[in-house]
Design a protein around this motif. Structure first.
Motif, PDB file in Angstrom:
ATOM      1  N   VAL A  18       0.861  -1.184   0.000  1.00  0.00           N
ATOM      2  CA  VAL A  18       0.000   0.000   0.000  1.00  0.00           C
ATOM      3  C   VAL A  18       0.892   1.228   0.000  1.00  0.00           C
ATOM      4  N   ARG A  26       4.504   0.661   0.440  1.00  0.00           N
ATOM      5  CA  ARG A  26       4.952   0.008   1.664  1.00  0.00           C
ATOM      6  C   ARG A  26       4.392  -1.403   1.680  1.00  0.00           C
ATOM      7  N   ILE A  77       2.828  -4.101   3.443  1.00  0.00           N
ATOM      8  CA  ILE A  77       2.171  -4.312   4.735  1.00  0.00           C
ATOM      9  C   ILE A  77       1.916  -5.780   5.005  1.00  0.00           C
ATOM     10  N   HIS A  94       0.717  -9.211  16.590  1.00  0.00           N
ATOM     11  CA  HIS A  94       0.626  -7.896  17.227  1.00  0.00           C
ATOM     12  C   HIS A  94      -0.230  -6.956  16.379  1.00  0.00           C
ATOM     13  N   ASN A  95      -0.575  -5.805  16.932  1.00  0.00           N
ATOM     14  CA  ASN A  95      -1.350  -4.816  16.173  1.00  0.00           C
ATOM     15  C   ASN A  95      -0.570  -4.417  14.926  1.00  0.00           C
ATOM     16  N   GLY A  96      -1.264  -4.401  13.829  1.00  0.00           N
ATOM     17  CA  GLY A  96      -0.603  -3.994  12.593  1.00  0.00           C
ATOM     18  C   GLY A  96       0.253  -5.084  11.987  1.00  0.00           C
ATOM     19  N   SER A  97       0.089  -6.320  12.449  1.00  0.00           N
ATOM     20  CA  SER A  97       0.920  -7.391  11.901  1.00  0.00           C
ATOM     21  C   SER A  97       0.370  -7.888  10.563  1.00  0.00           C
ATOM     22  N   GLY A  98      -0.809  -7.438  10.200  1.00  0.00           N
ATOM     23  CA  GLY A  98      -1.331  -7.822   8.892  1.00  0.00           C
ATOM     24  C   GLY A  98      -2.414  -8.878   8.945  1.00  0.00           C
ATOM     25  N   LYS A  99      -2.970  -9.110  10.115  1.00  0.00           N
ATOM     26  CA  LYS A  99      -4.006 -10.139  10.251  1.00  0.00           C
ATOM     27  C   LYS A  99      -5.230  -9.782   9.418  1.00  0.00           C
ATOM     28  N   SER A 100      -5.718  -8.559   9.650  1.00  0.00           N
ATOM     29  CA  SER A 100      -6.918  -8.153   8.905  1.00  0.00           C
ATOM     30  C   SER A 100      -6.633  -8.142   7.414  1.00  0.00           C
ATOM     31  N   THR A 101      -5.445  -7.703   7.057  1.00  0.00           N
ATOM     32  CA  THR A 101      -5.108  -7.650   5.634  1.00  0.00           C
ATOM     33  C   THR A 101      -5.136  -9.039   5.023  1.00  0.00           C
ATOM     34  N   GLN A 114     -13.743  -6.587  10.706  1.00  0.00           N
ATOM     35  CA  GLN A 114     -13.378  -6.191  12.068  1.00  0.00           C
ATOM     36  C   GLN A 114     -14.376  -5.165  12.590  1.00  0.00           C
ATOM     37  N   GLU A 163     -11.723 -10.688  14.549  1.00  0.00           N
ATOM     38  CA  GLU A 163     -11.971 -10.286  15.933  1.00  0.00           C
ATOM     39  C   GLU A 163     -13.454 -10.314  16.291  1.00  0.00           C
ATOM     40  N   HIS A 197      -7.139 -11.740  19.617  1.00  0.00           N
ATOM     41  CA  HIS A 197      -6.049 -11.084  20.340  1.00  0.00           C
ATOM     42  C   HIS A 197      -5.731 -11.815  21.625  1.00  0.00           C
TER      43      HIS A 197
HETATM   44  N1  LIG Z   1      -5.412   1.037   3.396  1.00  0.00           N
HETATM   45  C1  LIG Z   1      -4.256   1.077   4.046  1.00  0.00           C
HETATM   46  N2  LIG Z   1      -3.389   2.072   3.791  1.00  0.00           N
HETATM   47  C2  LIG Z   1      -2.205   2.144   4.415  1.00  0.00           C
HETATM   48  N3  LIG Z   1      -1.806   1.269   5.318  1.00  0.00           N
HETATM   49  C3  LIG Z   1      -2.606   0.243   5.639  1.00  0.00           C
HETATM   50  C4  LIG Z   1      -3.886   0.110   5.014  1.00  0.00           C
HETATM   51  N4  LIG Z   1      -4.476  -0.988   5.512  1.00  0.00           N
HETATM   52  C5  LIG Z   1      -3.617  -1.505   6.418  1.00  0.00           C
HETATM   53  N5  LIG Z   1      -2.504  -0.753   6.486  1.00  0.00           N
HETATM   54  C6  LIG Z   1      -1.349  -1.020   7.347  1.00  0.00           C
HETATM   55  O1  LIG Z   1      -1.028  -2.356   7.202  1.00  0.00           O
HETATM   56  C7  LIG Z   1      -0.623  -2.900   8.433  1.00  0.00           C
HETATM   57  C8  LIG Z   1      -1.432  -4.136   8.724  1.00  0.00           C
HETATM   58  O2  LIG Z   1      -2.753  -3.765   8.940  1.00  0.00           O
HETATM   59  P1  LIG Z   1      -3.835  -4.810   9.462  1.00  0.00           P
HETATM   60  O3  LIG Z   1      -5.125  -4.074   9.557  1.00  0.00           O
HETATM   61  O4  LIG Z   1      -3.795  -5.983   8.619  1.00  0.00           O
HETATM   62  O5  LIG Z   1      -3.313  -5.130  10.918  1.00  0.00           O
HETATM   63  P2  LIG Z   1      -3.933  -6.079  12.041  1.00  0.00           P
HETATM   64  O6  LIG Z   1      -2.952  -7.143  12.238  1.00  0.00           O
HETATM   65  O7  LIG Z   1      -5.299  -6.467  11.681  1.00  0.00           O
HETATM   66  O8  LIG Z   1      -3.952  -5.109  13.291  1.00  0.00           O
HETATM   67  P3  LIG Z   1      -5.008  -5.002  14.493  1.00  0.00           P
HETATM   68  O9  LIG Z   1      -4.680  -6.051  15.447  1.00  0.00           O
HETATM   69  O10 LIG Z   1      -4.743  -3.667  15.056  1.00  0.00           O
HETATM   70  O11 LIG Z   1      -6.365  -5.117  13.909  1.00  0.00           O
HETATM   71  C9  LIG Z   1      -0.803  -1.818   9.457  1.00  0.00           C
HETATM   72  O12 LIG Z   1       0.465  -1.261   9.715  1.00  0.00           O
HETATM   73  C10 LIG Z   1      -1.677  -0.806   8.787  1.00  0.00           C
HETATM   74  O13 LIG Z   1      -1.327   0.476   9.209  1.00  0.00           O
END
Ligand SMILES: Nc1ncnc2c1ncn2[C@@H]1O[C@H](COP(=O)(O)OP(=O)(O)OP(=O)(O)O)[C@@H](O)[C@H]1O
Ligand SMILES: [Mg+2]
Lengths: 320, 281, 668
Positions: free
Chosen positions: B28, B31, B33, B52-59, B99, B180, B213
């Motif tokens: 993205v 970067r 992600i 961890h938060n931001g580890s990319g799970k949701s992605t 989420q 989640e 989590h």
């Molecule tokens: N549309 C986007 N634009 C820019 N960065 C993004 C976008 N979507 C996700 N990210 C980044 O990608 C990384 C992974 O995001 P993701 O939502 O997958 O994390 P997560 O593991 O689900 O976190 P959480 O536990 O907080 O839900 C994060 O650093 C987030 O900031």
């Protein structure tokens, strides 16, 4: 049928008078009558000494032509504004207002059961509807060419022929006479060219009237030169910033429309260096004229030409 | 770390519905992600996705749910490339709970749950008795009978979460992707929802991928745990493999103590002195 | 929810520094200006011209009293708009905030129009006070509707659109019935910078300086606003004080520009964006560079406009900036589609009906009564009349087609509005955001230029063709984003602005079709014939019967893109189909009653307000509400000021606008 409308409603809602006049006339008899006689300049329904003509005029040019010839329309558009602009007609004022000139009330026109409708190309889009009500005469008096006065006079003549019993031929003759008398009374080298303007109330812009405008036609008729020779829109005028007026040397400026708006504009302009530096202003050559209808007809032309002649004839012509 | 044990593995096809993720990454704004990640998820099992938060799970979950296209790599579902499936066919196979559940003004719970049947009847098909039955079943299963006639937006966060879950249940998919689902629930409802998910997985023999989590919940309800770290696959395995102080430190960056519960389960707690300084950013 | 819709890599978008940008634009503008001025007075004689202007010849007079102040006012107005735009965008944390999108210009303009028409003495003393009062009222309405800071950029823009539409309708009525002021008002609205002295410059300059100083003093607190309300408050900043001050400064400054030169669109939007794209990231830098850049931009634009003569005059500068700036809106904001989900602006109904179809049938009864009234009850010279069966001929001739057209247009707009609102999940959306009605207007405008004496057939052909063309363009522009609502809305707003600017210019030039254009654009059923009415009725009937096809989509789409997708909906396909359907319906309605589609905004709300929430009853109820509104508006428009007539669309907007604003303001 409009009569039916009234019959259905409670009697006091419809005036008896209207019903009485509405009922005897049917469109068909009128149409038949109209088709019997040779048509003069369009399909003017001339029927000598028949039922009193019920005339409706949808544009100001027809309204003033008709009224000035003694034919009082029963209804015109924008009645109040028309009358305040033409107080002379107040005595024979039409009874009914038809609303906006761009959207004359068709229901009302139909209910009035006119024997003839005068209009301009302004209502072109509803012409078919109008034709179903009655005979329609579409005048073509303006539209940018330079023979507008001739067309206005021609139209007035058709009115006189169309209403032999009503229209006063002598009035037409008088108007044509005045116009003829004023033709080329003034002349270009002896009298300065004129610049007809109409000031916006903020004093920054002006509508200027070119050669093809109605006012421009009258100016040319009396023999004056029009100082605004630049091209204009199809109706003969254009709006410009007043700095454009500064470029016009030695002209007499006729500020049309002496209402509050013009006064406000002139008040603002009094302190404007540019305005005061316009050659005409500097030389004291600015005259305040009464409003001249942008789309006028013969009466306006006569009046305006007389005003012009009076204005210039009063003073001594230039030495040249 | 091998998961697909089927004889058909060689042909890239799992016996039960499964995802096969190969070299998937997501960029993205230049970067990275996520990824590149390669993994296989076989069903019918409950997979816990942690990190961890931001580890990319949701992605990752969104990519599996076709909500987002990966920048690189390929994903097979049931042996078929993900983007080759028709959208309604896909929705009959895979259901996804985001989420953040969207705001649905004026919508009744029963209507929301009935939307779960969309993949089956489509835009024009009839809402038949079969659909009706599935919806009722889902409502009963998730225990939301009490508020079927209430508007979704008047419910509490936990109640709402369960309603959305009911919609997914009604969707009758072979695979549930839950992001989640228990974040807004109290401990009793957390247990209830996860038990429901687990029961469902077993009863209908479907596979589930659930982002959690709470590592203890993951250990208790999941057959397998997938751990992400900074967008990369860190570990994949059964609870006993993940629930070690060592791997937990690698996942969350803090020291944790792991207890074995008498019933055979695990429980992990941060060590008294753990400061979180090592938490990944 | 503040949404940063600017590209994340701001500094890399334009590889020039703000200074270079300003210098190059100003340099270019200077070049053009010198060329123009030397054509007037040779450069060697400039000092003489300046010192001896009053006694001098015409060229030196023009030099000093027309050209120099024009340059000055273009720089000042541009700087003021740039500063105002920067302040507004900072305070509202909204990259789409600017005087025109927030209704400030329209409000100021309407106040001035009203003053000019009814209380002209007000203008002698407090031209600016009048403008500021109007601007403040309009801006307050927009903020109230969009709930200021909390709202997303798009809701603010759409609230602005609603307010602009309402105020525009009021101006429209005022102007329509005072047509001797017509060219005057439209000349001024189209943003002309012609000067005839230094008075405007002397008016604007001190105000700009004051505003600039105040904003510099406010830099620190304003910079903290980037953190959002909570963030700033937790740092000890009391937002309650600074926000209104900054807003007031911005609104007053923009109102002064409107009072001085009229409406100059998009400078306030483009300048802050361009400045930050050029790398001025910190607020202080932006506050310094935005006025400089705005000034040089408008200077250049105004000089360019003067290079191209159109007949005897030139393109109004305000029209030129709108033409250039509108596409900029689309080009500069590509990041928007990555922004969070579409803003969920919605009005949850207070209650929900258990039996929506009962309400629908009651609505149908009301519509029946309205139809009966519109057909049977009228006025004539004697007063009120009630037409009976025997007057069927009369009714069919004069009222039938109009009522049928109003009915069909209302149905179409109600359906299209519901579809758009459900598809975008945004209760402020209206069919006009698709740009279809704007496109249709563009066709009508083009026709009046190319073929002044046109008839109804060519009007229908032109509007249909251009509505179709704009549909294709809109779909092409937004196809890559799966017809994302944001893209559609922005494109619609951009197209709408271009059309407004062009039509104002055309009306100002005073061609013979201008009253037609005005009355068509204000939604008059006057010219409708049976042919067009029946055609519209056919389209409406087909749409009504086709609407169940969309119902499921429209039920699921408000849940948001991701839910809809996970339920197996092909988002692009669904949105594409809905957009095409809406476009066709809007085009059908526009051709009959012009581009004023206020009904499309209000009708879905009325249906919602009585408690209907499922898509199918919502569609049907909105169609009924829309047609009832239009039929009533057409009927009352014929009665209220008989024998004059108020165009149905205008009347609907006059009543519906304020109602809608109150509704939005009261929503909890
Ligand atoms: N549309 C986007 N634009 C820019 N960065 C993004 C976008 N979507 C996700 N990210 C980044 O990608 C990384 C992974 O995001 P993701 O939502 O997958 O994390 P997560 O593991 O689900 O976190 P959480 O536990 O907080 O839900 C994060 O650093 C987030 O900031
Ligand atoms: Mg997440």
């Amino acid at each position: 049928m409009p009569g039916d409308l009234c019959a259905k409603g409670s009697p006091d809602l419809c005036s008896r008078k209207d019903r009485a006049t509405v009922l005897p006339i049917t469109r068909r008899t009128l149409l038949r009558a109209a088709s019997l006689i040779p048509l003069v300049a369009g399909d003017v329904a001339a029927q000598p000494n028949a039922v009193p003509a019920r005339v409706v005029a949808l544009d100001w040019a027809s309204s003033e032509t008709l009224l000035s010839l003694g034919v009082a329309p029963i209804a015109i558009t924008e009645r109040d504004r028309f009358l305040s602009a033409n107080p002379a007609f107040a005595a024979r004022a039409p009874i009914h207002d038809l609303g906006a000139p761009w959207e004359p009330n068709l229901e009302l026109i139909d209910a009035l059961a006119p024997s003839i409708i005068y209009t301009s190309s302004y209502t072109k889009m509803v012409e078919p509807q109008l034709r179903r009500i009655s005979n329609v005469v579409v005048t073509d008096l303006h539209g940018g060419r330079r023979d507008q006065l001739a067309r206005c006079a021609g139209f007035a003549r058709t009115v006189v022929t169309a209403f032999p019993g009503l229209a006063d031929g002598s009035l037409l003759a008088a108007m044509e006479q005045t116009l003829a008398r004023n033709r080329a009374v003034l002349s270009a080298p002896r009298h300065p060219p004129v610049l007809c303007v109409y000031l916006h109330s903020n004093g920054r812009f002006a509508n200027v009237f070119g050669l093809n405008s109605f006012a421009g036609n009258v100016v040319a008729h009396v023999g004056l030169a029009n100082a605004w020779a630049a091209p204009t829109n199809s109706n003969g005028f254009d709006y410009v910033g007043i700095e454009k007026l500064a470029a016009i040397a030695s002209a007499r400026m006729l500020v049309l429309g002496d209402g509050a708006k013009t006064e406000r504009a002139l008040k603002t302009l009094k302190t404007s260096a540019l305005w005061n530096a316009i050659p005409a202003v500097k030389a004291g050559e600015v005259r305040l004229f009464p409003d001249v209808a942008m789309y006028g007809a013969l009466p306006t032309a006569v009046r305006f030409s007389q005003m012009l002649v009076d204005e210039f004839a009063r003073e001594k012509p230039d030495a040249g | 770390m091998t998961v697909c044990l089927s004889v058909r593995e060689a042909s890239g096809v799992c016996a039960a519905p499964c995802f096969k993720v190969e070299g998937v990454s997501c960029l993205v704004g230049g970067r990275q992600i996520l990824g590149p990640v390669s993994l296989a998820l076989k069903g019918p099992q409950v997979h816990g996705l942690i990190g961890h938060n931001g580890s990319g799970k949701s992605t990752l979950l969104k990519i599996l749910a076709r909500q987002q296209r990966p920048s690189h790599g390929s994903i097979l579902y049931d042996g078929v490339a993900l983007d080759r499936l028709d959208s309604r066919i896909f929705a009959r196979k895979v259901a996804y709970l985001p989420q953040q559940t969207p705001f649905a003004p004026g919508l009744l719970v029963k209507e929301l749950v009935a939307f779960g049947r969309y993949p089956w009847h489509g835009a024009l098909g009839r809402f038949g008795s079969d659909d009706r039955r599935k919806v009722d079943e889902a409502i009963e299963m998730t225990g939301i009978t009490a508020f079927v006639n209430r508007a979704v937006d008047t419910l509490s966060g936990g109640e709402r979460q369960r309603c959305w879950l009911a919609m997914l249940v009604a969707q009758d998919a072979d695979c549930l992707l839950l992001d989640e689902p228990i974040a807004a629930l109290d401990i009793a409802h957390q247990i209830e929802v996860l038990s429901l998910v687990r029961r469902l997985a077993k009863a209908r023999s479907i596979s589930v991928v659930v982002v959690l989590h709470d590592i203890n919940m993951a250990a208790r309800f999941c057959d397998e745990i997938v751990a992400l770290h900074s967008g990369k696959l860190l570990a994949q395995g059964g609870p006993s493999e993940i629930m070690t102080p060592d791997s937990l430190r690698r996942i969350y960056g803090i020291d944790m103590e792991v207890f074995r519960q008498p019933g055979g389960g695990f429980a992990a707690l941060p060590e008294p002195g753990a400061s979180g300084q090592g938490a990944p950013r | 929810m503040p949404v940063n819709i600017l590209p994340t890599r701001n500094d890399r978008v334009l590889r020039v520094s703000p200074g270079l940008l300003v210098l190059s634009m100003a340099g270019l503008a200077l070049l053009f200006s010198v060329r123009l001025l030397t054509g007037l007075v040779p450069i060697a004689e400039w000092p003489d011209a300046i010192w001896a202007a009053d006694g001098g010849d015409v060229p030196s007079l023009l030099f000093v009293y027309s050209h120099l102040p024009r340059i000055a006012i273009s720089i000042l107005a541009g700087a003021a708009l740039g500063l105002a735009g920067t302040l507004l965008q900072q305070v509202l944390r909204n990259p789409l905030a600017e005087p025109t999108t927030l209704g400030i210009s329209t409000g100021a303009q309407l106040a001035l129009v009203i003053a000019l028409l009814w209380q002209p003495w007000l203008l002698d003393h407090g031209r600016e006070t009048v403008a500021i009062a109007g601007a403040l009222l309009a801006a307050a309405a927009v903020f109230a509707v969009a709930r200021s800071g909390q709202s997303s950029p798009l809701s603010l823009v759409m609230a602005g659109l609603v307010v602009n539409m309402t105020l525009g309708a009021i101006s429209g009525v005022a102007v329509l019935y005072n047509h001797e002021y017509l060219s005057e008002l439209f000349v001024w609205q189209s943003g002309r910078l012609e000067q005839s002295g230094w008075s405007q410059v002397l008016f604007l300059a001190p105000r700009l300086v004051c505003a600039f100083i105040v904003s510099l003093l406010l830099t620190r607190p304003l910079a903290l606003m980037e953190l959002g309300d909570e963030g700033a408050q937790s740092l000890g900043l009391r937002m309650a004080g600074f926000r209104p001050v900054a807003l007031l400064v911005a609104v007053a400054l923009s109102a002064s520009v409107v009072a001085a030169v009229g409406v100059i669109a998009f400078v306030g939007l483009a300048v802050p964006t361009l400045v930050s794209l050029a790398g001025a990231r910190r607020l202080k830098e932006r506050l310094l560079w935005a006025p400089a850049f705005g000034g040089s931009l408008l200077w250049l634009a105004d000089q360019l406009v003067q290079q191209v003569a159109i007949g005897n005059t030139t393109l109004p500068t305000g029209v030129a900036t709108a033409l250039l700036g509108a596409p900029l809106l689309l080009v500069l904001l590509p990041g928007l589609r990555n922004a969070a989900a579409p803003p969920a602006v919605s009005f949850a109904a207070a209650r929900r009906l258990d039996r929506p179809w009962l309400a629908v049938s009651m609505g149908l009864a009301v519509l029946g009564l309205a139809l009966l009234g519109a057909l049977a009850v009228g006025k004539t010279m004697g007063g009120w009349t009630v037409a009976g069966v025997d007057a069927a001929d009369f009714v069919a001739r004069w009222r039938g087609a109009r009522v049928l057209a109003a009915l069909s247009a209302g149905t179409l707009l109600g359906l299209a509005g519901t579809m758009i609102q459900r598809m975008t999940g945004n209760a402020l959306a209206s069919p006009e955001i698709l740009g279809i009605s704007s496109g249709a207007s563009l066709g009508a405008i083009a026709l009046t230029v190319v073929l002044p004496g046109f008839g109804l057939a060519s009007l229908t052909a032109a509007t249909t063709a251009s509505a179709g063309l704009s549909l294709i363009i809109m779909l092409a522009v937004s196809r890559t984003t799966e017809f994302s609502p944001q893209r559609l809305i922005l494109a619609g707003v951009a197209l709408g602005t271009i059309v407004a600017a062009l039509s104002e210019m055309l009306i100002a030039t005073g061609g013979s079709s201008r009253t037609f254009l005005l009355s068509w654009m204000s939604g008059s059923t006057y010219r409708v014939t049976w042919d067009t009415a029946i055609a519209a009725a056919c389209i409406a009937t087909v749409s009504l019967f086709a609407s169940p096809l969309f119902a499921r989509w429209l039920d699921v789409l408000p849940l948001g893109e991701s839910s809809a997708r996970s339920l197996g909906m092909n988002i692009g396909q669904a949105r594409g189909c809905i957009a095409v359907a809406c476009a066709l319906m809007t085009a059908g309605a526009t051709i009959v009653i012009g581009p004023l589609s206020f009904v499309g905004l209000v009708a879905p709300h009325l249906a919602r307000a009585v408690g209907i929430s499922r898509a199918l009853p919502h569609l049907v109820a909105a169609a009924i509400a829309g047609s009832t509104i239009m039929v009533l508006a057409d009927w009352l428009g014929r009665l209220l000021i008989f024998p004059w007539q108020i165009p149905a669309g205008l009347l609907a907007a006059l009543v519906g606008g304020p109602y809608f604003l109150v509704l939005m303001w009261r929503r909890a």
